[in-house]
Design a protein around this motif. Sequence first.
Motif, short mmCIF file in Angstrom:
data_model
loop_
_atom_site.label_atom_id
_atom_site.label_comp_id
_atom_site.label_asym_id
_atom_site.label_seq_id
_atom_site.Cartn_x
_atom_site.Cartn_y
_atom_site.Cartn_z
N GLN A 139 5.05 3.87 -14.99
CA GLN A 139 3.92 4.74 -15.30
C GLN A 139 4.09 6.14 -14.73
N LYS A 140 4.70 6.22 -13.56
CA LYS A 140 4.92 7.52 -12.92
C LYS A 140 6.16 8.23 -13.45
N GLY A 141 7.01 7.49 -14.18
CA GLY A 141 8.25 8.09 -14.66
C GLY A 141 9.22 8.39 -13.54
N LEU A 142 9.13 7.63 -12.47
CA LEU A 142 9.98 7.84 -11.30
C LEU A 142 11.07 6.77 -11.27
N LEU A 159 5.43 5.96 -0.11
CA LEU A 159 5.52 4.85 -1.06
C LEU A 159 5.83 3.51 -0.39
N LEU A 160 6.35 3.52 0.82
CA LEU A 160 6.83 2.30 1.48
C LEU A 160 5.86 1.81 2.55
N VAL A 161 5.61 0.49 2.55
CA VAL A 161 4.88 -0.14 3.64
C VAL A 161 5.79 -1.19 4.27
N VAL A 162 5.85 -1.18 5.61
CA VAL A 162 6.67 -2.13 6.36
C VAL A 162 5.80 -2.84 7.39
N GLN A 163 6.33 -3.93 7.94
CA GLN A 163 5.62 -4.66 8.99
C GLN A 163 6.17 -4.25 10.36
#
Length: 346
Positions: A139-142, A159-163
């Motif tokens: 959808q973002k064209g990325l 954009l990134l989620v980590v623990q």
Amino acid sequence: MQRRFLFSALTSLSLAALAPSTWAAEPLPLRVLVHSSFDLPKELLTQFEKAAGVRLQLVKSGDAGEMTNKLILTKARPIADVVFGIDNSLLPRALAAGVIEPYTGPAAQRAAAVTLGQGVVPVDYGYVSLNVDKAWFAQKGLALPTSLDDLAQPAYAKLLVVQHPGTSSPGQAFLHATIAGLGEEAAFAWWARMRSNGVKVVKGWTEAYYTEFTRNGGSRPIVVSYASSPAAEVFYAKDKLSESPTANLAFKGAVFRQVEGVALVRGGQPAAREAAGRFIEFLRSAPVQQALQTTMWMYPAEAGAARAEVMRLHAPEPATFDNPPPALADEKGRAWLQRWTQVVLK
């Protein structure tokens, strides 16, 4: 991974080998410390209780990292007789604390697809990796990132989620993968760039995947999860899917092979020691090795165990992974965690 599974196929289980020699008037309580993702069909657990003459007390203690910390903190007065879910990244910490007693029964002697050693019996294994929401990127064209370096570029900011590696086993596994894949200095330089690029840190896998990931209403289309997560997305989809809405990014420094095991707890109830051994054997039985694939979404450790179809079709094992040598992780793990905390959070 926390999942629910309607059990209907495993109807021919025989646990005669686990049957006790005598039956007590009241079932013996067997305390089993597990992480929050432990999930087996109730029917299997009930059959084990009846065959072994025990009453299971499952003590769920958050993520595997939290569970290991609790095991260590209660060393003087153990809260369990057997523990499941300590993995190869957490094992050095548990061994150093002296909370595990080696098990040498049949399951420890049989061939397995993976090993842990130190008297800990492998039960399952998987690969911590980056999962992406394919629809979000379309959808973002990325374009999907193709390296850790890409993730530190402005186009992939926030954009990134980590623990957190101090409270989460996949979080620690991912940290170790970056170090093994990039080298220590380059890895921490990358983490510093990711801090500037808006990486988000949460306590554990459940929060990352079910709160922060865009597939579940969050704002982050990239999450540290498992190579089997795309198969789980297909399995639980309301409509039949031919392909998963998520994909793995299996590039260098982003994949860690995680092996989970079961072990006796040192200082557990003497009366429960035999039953604890039976539980270890139970976890390596064929019905459990089949069931865990679509409840805990891991690969079976028992050599030659059949793969569930959804795992075979949608969760191929990564061709490569980056694990630091166990001795090095044991020696430097605490220092890595402290350095990560300084670089990413302070």
